[in-house]
Enzyme design. Structure first.
Site: not given
Ligand SMILES: NC(=O)c1ccc[n+]([C@@H]2O[C@H](COP(=O)([O-])OP(=O)(O)OC[C@H]3O[C@@H](n4cnc5c(N)ncnc54)[C@H](O)[C@@H]3O)[C@@H](O)[C@H]2O)c1
Length: 367
Positions: A238, A201, A218, A268, A299, A266, A95
């Site tokens: 993301l 999606r 969005s 991270d 998490m 998000a 990250h």
């Molecule tokens: N906090 C934690 O412990 C933890 C654990 C796992 C994942 N994460 C984080 O969770 C986040 C999501 O991960 P993921 O695997 O679901 O990603 P992903 O790529 O599968 O999904 C992200 C989604 O966000 C959408 N998106 C992007 N910009 C957007 C906007 N402006 N408006 C609306 N939608 C938008 C994309 O189209 C996509 O569908 C990442 O930042 C990841 O690092 C955090």
């Protein structure tokens, strides 16, 4: 190659980067595996289980850091920077877009670092996905928990009861984490809206999740409208490698009901709200603008058994290829690993990270 598995030092990080079964697999492939004593404890894997799998269990972290390939779960914390060295290969969550200091250390020291979260395969992120599935499911469990009055929540039970309307869950981003949050929220009977920017999606989510889950394109206005009656807001957006898009500002959060809960998964990648700041499992929530914020950066670390098995099941083929061939050859046979390579030979090799941090980008030339 020697492969080192560290005991994680980040607060409340109970996962480990390799199961005993994974150690056996790598040992059988001709590699030597070093595991730091106690590394698997949180996931229920004893030192003895690693020894029986052919790994060497050692006490000192410094010995593990000497391995050719160091495999971790979370990014190195400041106390570990001293172990980074030239030529070392580091495979872990990084990250970097949210951490300029670590990025500079990795570049300066000449570490070849591969970030799980930017390794790609057919346009997906196979090593982030299992953790996002867990964090997505957890977000509704944790969010529902903090809606209780005694935590400062608004006292809404998300599923409602007969004769009482259920709570409303709004999810920003309908990728892996967002969809898993929706599955749980739908399962307990909440009203659910997913805000996404990708039309295809949204078609997929509508087909898979059915009419109980609404999808919404969005825009700032759409998000602001949804926030007014939202009880639980989940941030799951993301843009791979880059800082999380900032979709929320203080004013928008302030328009929410008092005692609503915001789980920013998000975080991270820096978080999707102006009001987000990282928290830990020890002290997971704080209140801003009357909204309870839960912003834990690791998490899945809370459910280490499930997370470790899910993570290592996915990372193992990549670990083997890197150990078999070294980084420069591995990225030619598994091109998705090239997207994972964030730093190499004193270069920052991920463009999204470089753009987010305003740093210079350098491309690894593969033959
Ligand atoms: N906090 C934690 O412990 C933890 C654990 C796992 C994942 N994460 C984080 O969770 C986040 C999501 O991960 P993921 O695997 O679901 O990603 P992903 O790529 O599968 O999904 C992200 C989604 O966000 C959408 N998106 C992007 N910009 C957007 C906007 N402006 N408006 C609306 N939608 C938008 C994309 O189209 C996509 O569908 C990442 O930042 C990841 O690092 C955090």
């Amino acid at each position: 190659m020697s492969i080192g598995i560290l005991k994680e030092v980040k607060l409340s990080e109970n996962r480990v980067a390799l199961t005993p079964a994974g150690a056996r697999y790598l040992k059988d492939a001709g590699h030597s595996v070093l595991v730091q004593s106690g590394a698997g404890e949180g996931g229920g894997f004893s030192d003895e289980a690693y020894r029986l799998s052919g790994a060497r269990v050692v006490r000192d972290a410094s010995e593990i850091w000497q391995a050719d390939l160091v495999v971790k779960v979370k990014e190195p914390v400041r106390s570990e920077y001293g172990y980074l060295r030239s030529g070392q290969v580091l495979f872990t969550f990084l990250h970097l877009a949210a951490d300029a200091e670590l990025t500079a250390s990795l570049v300066d020291k000449g570490v070849s670092s591969i970030a799980y979260e930017t390794v790609s395969e057919n346009g997906r992120l196979p090593l982030l996905a299992p953790m996002s599935e867990i964090a997505g499911k957890m977000s509704v469990m944790a969010g529902g928990f903090y809606l209780a009055n005694h935590f400062g929540g608004n006292g809404v039970l998300l599923g409602g009861v007969p004769g009482v309307m259920p709570g409303k869950v709004t999810i920003l981003g309908g990728g892996t984490a967002g969809m898993n949050a929706a599955l749980v929220a739908k399962g307990i009977g909440a009203r659910v809206t997913i805000v996404e920017r990708d039309q295809e999606r949204m078609r997929y989510l509508s087909t898979v999740l059915g009419p109980q889950v609404q999808t919404l394109f969005s825009t700032r206005q759409h998000i602001a409208d949804e926030l007014e009656d939202t009880d639980l807001l989940v941030g799951a957006v993301l843009v791979p490698g880059a800082s999380a898009p900032r979709l929320l500002d203080r004013e928008m959060l302030g328009s929410m009901k008092r005692g609503a809960v915001f789980v920013d998964i998000a975080i991270d990648q820096g978080g999707c709200s102006e009001t987000s700041r990282p928290t830990s499992h020890e002290d997971p929530v704080y209140r801003e603008e009357g909204v309870v914020h839960y912003c834990v950066t690791n998490m899945p670390g809370a459910y280490a058994r499930t997370s470790t098995e899910a993570l290592t099941g996915n990372t193992l083929p990549y670990i083997k290829v890197i150990a078999d061939m070294g980084v420069e050859k591995a990225v030619t046979v598994m091109p998705g690993l090239l997207d994972g390579l964030n730093t190499h030979k004193n270069l920052l090799t991920n463009k999204a990270v470089a753009d987010s941090l305003g740093m210079k980008y350098g491309r690894l030339v593969t033959r």
